[in-house]
Write a protein that holds these residues in place. Structure first.
Motif, PDB file in Angstrom:
ATOM      1  N   THR A  51     -32.995  -1.470  39.992  1.00 49.19           N
ATOM      2  CA  THR A  51     -31.958  -1.875  39.039  1.00 49.19           C
ATOM      3  C   THR A  51     -32.268  -1.266  37.682  1.00 49.19           C
ATOM      4  N   LEU A  52     -31.300  -0.520  37.133  1.00 47.70           N
ATOM      5  CA  LEU A  52     -31.477   0.111  35.827  1.00 47.70           C
ATOM      6  C   LEU A  52     -31.025  -0.830  34.714  1.00 47.70           C
ATOM      7  N   THR A  53     -31.305  -0.438  33.489  1.00 53.81           N
ATOM      8  CA  THR A  53     -30.976  -1.300  32.343  1.00 53.81           C
ATOM      9  C   THR A  53     -29.477  -1.463  32.137  1.00 53.81           C
ATOM     10  N   ASN A  54     -28.659  -0.607  32.744  1.00 57.65           N
ATOM     11  CA  ASN A  54     -27.197  -0.779  32.667  1.00 57.65           C
ATOM     12  C   ASN A  54     -26.659  -1.567  33.868  1.00 57.65           C
ATOM     13  N   ASN A  55     -27.602  -2.166  34.660  1.00 56.08           N
ATOM     14  CA  ASN A  55     -27.286  -2.988  35.835  1.00 56.08           C
ATOM     15  C   ASN A  55     -26.814  -2.190  37.047  1.00 56.08           C
ATOM     16  N   ALA A 114     -35.118  -1.604  35.051  1.00 60.47           N
ATOM     17  CA  ALA A 114     -35.230  -2.991  34.608  1.00 60.47           C
ATOM     18  C   ALA A 114     -35.910  -3.847  35.669  1.00 60.47           C
ATOM     19  N   LYS A 115     -35.715  -3.479  36.944  1.00 55.43           N
ATOM     20  CA  LYS A 115     -36.280  -4.283  38.028  1.00 55.43           C
ATOM     21  C   LYS A 115     -36.503  -3.419  39.248  1.00 55.43           C
ATOM     22  N   LEU A 163     -31.761   5.948  30.582  1.00 54.83           N
ATOM     23  CA  LEU A 163     -31.955   4.583  31.059  1.00 54.83           C
ATOM     24  C   LEU A 163     -33.363   4.397  31.616  1.00 54.83           C
ATOM     25  N   SER A 164     -33.775   3.158  31.716  1.00 59.04           N
ATOM     26  CA  SER A 164     -35.075   2.851  32.319  1.00 59.04           C
ATOM     27  C   SER A 164     -34.880   1.812  33.427  1.00 59.04           C
TER      28      SER A 164
END
Length: 333
Positions: free
Chosen positions: A29-33, A12-13, A9-10
């Protein structure tokens, strides 16, 4: 790698949380929320904090479901569990229902001393279990540019901001006569360190960097003083005396605390308010010294000069008030 299972994962925010005065705090916040809390330790924090002690307490608190769970550490920071919640605001402290909730929360935190008692139970300032006096001694010594932490060498050194070590020791001796049980204290329960859970409305304390064993009067006084600070206002470094809790607000808070405290003692509201008043002097001294150290090392955008100057003035004013009330002898300078 701290979290190998998240390597695919990366981010996201990355959102910085305002109001933190010791560390830089971020919501990640990761790309899987999935969300996490990232704390990056501030410059020179090792002079202010005992990280080993902090991590010890976090390890003790996690099984008790107190605060956010520690997920992992690295050289200059750590990751914590993200709690779906809203952070209290300055205005929340004046809300009667919220104030009672905070008093109850403090009573619950203080009761942890029953699960993890200190090795010594003496209320005297010489008790090595207490956080406050060794902390003040260390910070005072740093500001003297004195590597020694022994009281004898401190008393012969130069005054810090016009405050002599003899004055501090004289007040320590006075407080030895003020009964205040040793508790597990948060020691920094300002509004930014209190969360309201979205699911239940319950309050949760976070950020236990300064936590440890202290007299209950110190922790209660510290919170009441924090009513005067709006770290998101126009002048975040300055106290606003008009926001200090009024007598009826203090009484309501203390009654709620006593109703939920683990010590079913005969302490009256007036006795506890006197205890709080006496320890407020030490709160001002502690954070005033803290501000002077931060002034020379912190990279956080905060007016530590104004903050420390006002806190040390408030220390002198509070000290004189208690001297007048309690007939404390002033050491000769």
């Amino acid at each position: 790698m701290l979290f190998p299972h998240l390597a695919h994962l990366s981010i996201a925010k990355l959102q910085r949380v305002s109001g933190a005065l010791t560390n830089a705090v971020f919501f990640v916040t990761l790309t899987n929320n999935q969300r996490y809390v990232l704390r990056v330790y501030g410059s020179g924090c090792d002079q202010l904090l005992d990280r080993d002690n902090e991590l010890l307490w976090l390890a003790r608190l996690t099984p008790l479901k107190i605060g956010a769970k520690l997920l992992g550490t690295f050289d200059n920071g750590r990751f914590e569990e993200y709690l779906p919640s809203t952070t209290l605001t300055h205005a929340c402290l004046r809300d009667p229902t919220t104030s009672v909730q905070i008093a109850t929360l403090l009573a619950q935190l203080h009761s942890i001393v029953q699960v993890h008692p200190p090795t010594q139970s003496s209320p005297l300032h010489t008790n090595p279990a207490l956080e406050i006096w060794p902390q003040i001694r260390k910070w005072y010594s740093l500001l003297q540019n004195n590597s020694s932490s022994s009281p004898s060498s401190l008393s012969s050194g130069k005054a810090v901001a016009g405050i002599t070590w003899d004055e501090i020791e004289a007040y320590q001796r006075f407080l030895d006569r003020v009964q205040s049980p040793i508790v597990f204290a948060h020691n920094d329960l300002q509004y930014g360190n209190i969360l309201r859970m979205k699911s239940t409305g319950d309050l949760v304390a976070v950020d236990f960097e300064y936590a440890g064993y202290n007299p209950r009067g110190y922790d209660l006084a510290n919170h009441m003083i924090e009513w005067q600070y709006n770290y998101h206002g126009e002048h975040p470094a300055l106290a606003s005396p008009q926001h200090a809790p009024r007598r009826h607000q203090q009484i309501s808070f203390v009654k709620a605390y006593l109703a939920n405290h683990h010590l079913k003692s005969t302490t009256t509201v007036d006795q506890l308010l006197y205890e709080i008043d006496c320890w407020s002097v030490v709160c001002h001294l502690c954070w005033g010294l803290w501000g002077l150290i931060q002034l020379h090392q912190s990279e956080i955008d905060f007016d530590y000069a104004a903050y420390s100057a006002q806190r040390l003035t408030m220390f002198q004013q509070a000290l004189q008030r208690i001297r007048n009330k309690s007939n404390i002898t002033t050491p000769s300078k």
